[in-house]
Design a protein around this motif. Sequence first.
Motif, PDB file in Angstrom:
ATOM      1  N   LEU A   1       0.825  -1.208   0.000  1.00 24.61           N
ATOM      2  CA  LEU A   1       0.000   0.000   0.000  1.00 24.61           C
ATOM      3  C   LEU A   1       0.857   1.254   0.000  1.00 24.61           C
ATOM      4  CD1 LEU A   1      -2.915  -0.798   2.487  1.00 24.61           C
ATOM      5  CD2 LEU A   1      -3.009  -0.678   0.000  1.00 24.61           C
TER       6      LEU A   1
ATOM      7  N   THR B   1      -6.808   4.569  -0.130  1.00 25.96           N
ATOM      8  CA  THR B   1      -7.366   3.728   0.928  1.00 25.96           C
ATOM      9  C   THR B   1      -7.290   4.478   2.262  1.00 25.96           C
ATOM     10  OG1 THR B   1      -5.241   2.699   1.459  1.00 25.96           O
ATOM     11  CG2 THR B   1      -6.592   1.642  -0.249  1.00 25.96           C
ATOM     12  N   ASP B   2      -8.168   4.114   3.171  1.00 26.99           N
ATOM     13  CA  ASP B   2      -8.187   4.761   4.481  1.00 26.99           C
ATOM     14  C   ASP B   2      -6.848   4.590   5.197  1.00 26.99           C
ATOM     15  OD1 ASP B   2     -10.781   5.464   3.973  1.00 26.99           O
ATOM     16  OD2 ASP B   2     -11.659   3.841   5.155  1.00 26.99           O
TER      17      ASP B   2
ATOM     18  N   TYR C   1      -5.310   2.597  -3.594  1.00 25.55           N
ATOM     19  CA  TYR C   1      -6.534   3.375  -3.741  1.00 25.55           C
ATOM     20  C   TYR C   1      -7.711   2.463  -4.085  1.00 25.55           C
ATOM     21  CZ  TYR C   1      -5.474   3.041  -8.761  1.00 25.55           C
ATOM     22  OH  TYR C   1      -5.189   2.580 -10.026  1.00 25.55           O
ATOM     23  N   HIS C   2      -8.936   2.978  -3.812  1.00 28.66           N
ATOM     24  CA  HIS C   2     -10.162   2.241  -4.060  1.00 28.66           C
ATOM     25  C   HIS C   2     -10.573   2.348  -5.527  1.00 28.66           C
ATOM     26  CE1 HIS C   2     -10.766   1.573   0.210  1.00 28.66           C
ATOM     27  NE2 HIS C   2     -10.695   2.870   0.458  1.00 28.66           N
TER      28      HIS C   2
END
Length: 406
Positions: free
Chosen positions: A42, A57-58, A50-51
Motif C-alpha cells: 500500500l 485507501t483509508d 486506492y479504491h
Amino acid sequence: MVASNISGVRFDVDEETALILESIDEFVEREVDPIVEELGDLATNPRRGYHEDGRWTDELLEAREEIRRRSAEAGFYAMTLPEAYGGEGVSTVTWYLAKKRLASHGPGLARYVLAGPEGPKPLLLQAEGEQIERYLEPTIRAEKSTAFAQTEPGVGSDSPNMATTASREGDEWVINGRKQWITNAPYADFVQVFARTTPQEEAGRYGGITCFLLERDEYELGAFNNAVGSPGAQAEIVLDDVRVSDSRVLGEVDGAFYAAMEFLSLGRLELGAEAVGYSEFALEAAAEYAGQREAFGRQVGRFQQVSAPLARGKAKTYAADAAGLKLAWKMAQDQRTVMESSIFKWFATTVFWEVADAAVQIHGANGLAEENPHMDLLHQARILRIVEGTDEIQLNTIAKSMGLLD
C-alpha cells in the motif's frame, strides 16, 4: 552553500543545516520506515493504494496524515515559514537541501515529511484576522490540509484566461466554475480557489483575479483525475453558486494572480529539489545493480553502453544541484529569480527524466516489474516536467529573459 546570515557564497553546509539534515534522516528511519513496513505494498506500490472510485485507501490516507502531524511536532513540516506563525524560519538554502534529502530516500511516504501542495505555502501568509486561526495555523501544524485550485479544463498554463467567476450579490460573492487536476482536492479541509472578479477588459490580463478560501462542504468533487504514477491525488472541483462573504477573500480583491506570481520561484525550486534528490536515488540504485548483475561473463556496469548513461546522469545531476543551490541562495538574498527558477526547474526535471529512463533501461525487463521502483520514478519524472509550468513554459520564460520573445 549559504548560511542565511552570510552574504557571500559558501559551499560547505553550515552546522545548523547539517543538524537539520541529520535529524531528517533520523526522523525518516524512526517514524516513516516503520509505517512503510507495516503498510507494505500500500505504501510502496502506487497502483495498490486506492479504491475503485479513485480515492486513497483509508490506511494510506491515515498514514500520510500521521506522518505530517509527527513531522509538524518535530518542527520539520513547515520549516520554511516564519516562526511567528509556528514555522521554523529556516533559510531557502536549508529548505532546498532538506527537500532534496527527502527525495534521495526514494519515492514513497518520506515526501510527506515536508509540506507539499496540501500544506501551507507563502501565499497563505496573506491570511488576516480569523483566517490565521482558522486556516493558516492549523495547516502549519498539519491539523488541516488544503489545495491550490487554479487549473481549469482547457486552461492550463494560460491560467489568466480562467472561466471561473465570482460575482458580487449584496454582501456575498457567488462563485461558479470548474477546476481540474487539483492535487489533494479529495482530502482537503479547505481549498484556495482562484476566480475572475473583474473582466480582463477592465483589469488587464493578470488583474481581476481573487483567491477565496472555501471549506470542504461548500463545493462538490467531480471526477478523479488519476495521473499516471499519482493515482488518487487529483480531482475536479465543481463550483455551483457557491456563496461566501468577504471574510473568505485571501489577500486583496483582484490581486491574487500577482500575489501568486511572487512565490512562483519557490514552487519551481521545490520541484527541482525533488527532481535532483530522485535522480540521486535512481543513480545510486542503478549503479549498485550494474555492479552486481552479470552478463556475458562480467558485470554489466563494465559495458560502456551501461556505464556511460549513468556517468552522464551523474554529471548532469551534479550540475542541476549546483543550479539549485545558486537559485536558493539568490532567493535567500531576496533577489529576482524568474529566469533562474525556470532554468532550474526545466533542467533538473529534464535530467531526472533522462536518469529515470536510463535506470529502467539498465534493469532491462526487471525495470518494468511492479516491485521495482524505477518505472514509478519514470512516471514521477514525467509528472514533474508538467506541473508548476511545463517544459515549454520554462523555455518560453528563459527566451523572454534573453529578449527573444515579447
